[in-house]
Design an enzyme around this catalytic site. Structure first.
Site, PDB file in Angstrom:
ATOM      1  N   THR A  94      72.706  27.466  13.193  1.00 26.85           N
ATOM      2  CA  THR A  94      72.623  29.050  13.014  1.00 26.85           C
ATOM      3  C   THR A  94      71.173  29.422  13.963  1.00 26.85           C
ATOM      4  O   THR A  94      70.156  28.989  12.717  1.00 26.85           O
ATOM      5  CB  THR A  94      73.254  29.465  11.033  1.00 26.85           C
ATOM      6  OG1 THR A  94      74.174  29.460  11.738  1.00 26.85           O
ATOM      7  CG2 THR A  94      73.043  30.879  11.792  1.00 26.85           C
ATOM      8  N   LYS A 169      77.226  35.996  14.088  1.00 22.95           N
ATOM      9  CA  LYS A 169      76.755  35.006  12.764  1.00 22.95           C
ATOM     10  C   LYS A 169      76.074  35.233  12.112  1.00 22.95           C
ATOM     11  O   LYS A 169      75.907  35.990  11.225  1.00 22.95           O
ATOM     12  CB  LYS A 169      76.548  33.873  12.942  1.00 22.95           C
ATOM     13  CG  LYS A 169      76.625  32.621  11.914  1.00 22.95           C
ATOM     14  CD  LYS A 169      76.979  32.396  10.725  1.00 22.95           C
ATOM     15  CE  LYS A 169      76.931  31.940   9.756  1.00 22.95           C
ATOM     16  NZ  LYS A 169      76.077  30.256  10.017  1.00 22.95           N
ATOM     17  N   LYS A 244      67.124  32.200   5.360  1.00 25.03           N
ATOM     18  CA  LYS A 244      66.876  32.222   7.474  1.00 25.03           C
ATOM     19  C   LYS A 244      67.851  32.812   7.528  1.00 25.03           C
ATOM     20  O   LYS A 244      67.024  33.644   8.859  1.00 25.03           O
ATOM     21  CB  LYS A 244      66.983  30.772   7.596  1.00 25.03           C
ATOM     22  CG  LYS A 244      67.117  30.066   8.775  1.00 25.03           C
ATOM     23  CD  LYS A 244      67.695  29.151   9.331  1.00 25.03           C
ATOM     24  CE  LYS A 244      68.897  28.968  10.499  1.00 25.03           C
ATOM     25  NZ  LYS A 244      69.752  27.596  10.603  1.00 25.03           N
TER      26      LYS A 244
END
Length: 295
Positions: A94, A169, A244
């Site tokens: 990611t 995502k 994150k």
């Protein structure tokens, strides 16, 4: 004979994913910096290599699962100098959309096919091969790699061209971060109002408040026996990783001019939670900090 796969990044997600490829019959050559990860990978039947470049020997598929965009760019910059033309390169990390697109450009210059294919489903999904892959890249690259992805997951969604998987995502996890914070606030409010956890769960999980943060990852022990709340908030999906992803969402919002007030507020909550030393806990344990702020 199935294609040989080079798998770089054998941590909490990559290790089980690579192990599922071995179970599906694929020869897998792997590399990781962690000795613990190497030991688990060896026990899973993965052929360990001393360097990332060494994994390429005989491999026609490359998969990376790494912490951040600069890691992926560094590894891909090294690999494209050694891969054979026609190799399919897949990044399941990611990372930010810009880095993903730069990786696609590197692969294209080397005559390789490429996909950005981040995942949803956490460590449990990685182990059970029930992940959802959000895929960006050209249709011919996905056609080539679909069977590989399906050996590691339950669902493969083609989201668009280069970087679209990462975009999906980032948006999905912003929703998740906001939703979990709201669910935690609701359970704390319910406690203040004298509601039992079970009563609130029974209502919210079957009515308009229903969401994954309640039905699967319920932040209080009891209603969902498999949720991290029942094992002292052992992740699961660590709060540091959620932070994150929330930061990635806010970087994307800033670069595009999108208004994400709720996303920004949720990011602040996870930043505080991480600063308090809880980054290694499941992100649902943020309920404890919300309790502390609700005397």
């Amino acid at each position: 004979m199935l294609e040989t796969i080079a798998f770089i990044g054998l941590g909490n997600m990559g290790g089980p994913m690579a192990a599922n490829l071995v179970k599906a019959g694929y020869p897998v050559r792997g590399f990781d910096l962690s000795e613990t990860a190497k030991l688990a990978a060896r026990e899973s039947g993965i052929t360990l290599c001393n360097t990332a470049a060494e994994t390429l020997s005989g491999a026609t598929i490359v998969i990376t699962m790494l912490p951040a965009g600069h890691h992926v760019l560094s590894v891909w910059s090294e690999l494209v100098r050694a891969v054979e033309q026609g190799t399919l390169m897949i990044d399941c990390s990611t990372i930010d959309v810009d880095s993903a697109r730069k990786c696609h450009a590197l692969a294209n210059e080397a005559g390789c096919l490429s996909l950005d294919a981040p995942v949803s489903g956490g460590t449990a999904g990685a182990s059970a091969a029930t992940l959802t892959f959000m895929v960006g890249g050209e249709a011919d690259a996905l056609h080539r790699g679909r069977a590989i992805l399906e050996a590691m997951g339950r669902r493969v969604v083609h989201c668009g061209s280069a970087g679209a998987g990462q975009a999906a995502k980032i948006c999905n996890n912003m929703i998740l971060g906001i939703t979990m914070a709201g669910v935690c606030e609701a359970f704390v409010l319910g406690e203040k109002l004298g509601l039992s956890h079970q009563a609130l769960f029974d209502v919210a999980s079957t009515s308009s408040g229903q969401c994954w943060a309640i039905s699967t990852n319920c932040p209080v022990p009891g209603p969902v026996p498999t949720s991290p709340a029942n094992r002292d908030y052992k992740p699961g999906f660590a709060a540091a990783l959620m932070l994150k992803d929330m930061r990635l969402s806010q970087e994307a919002a800033k670069s595009t001019g999108a208004a994400t007030a709720l996303g920004a507020h949720a990011t602040e909550l996870y930043e505080l939670f991480d600063q308090l030393g809880h980054g290694g806990e499941d992100f649902s344990s943020i309920i404890n900090t919300i309790r502390e702020r609700s005397p």
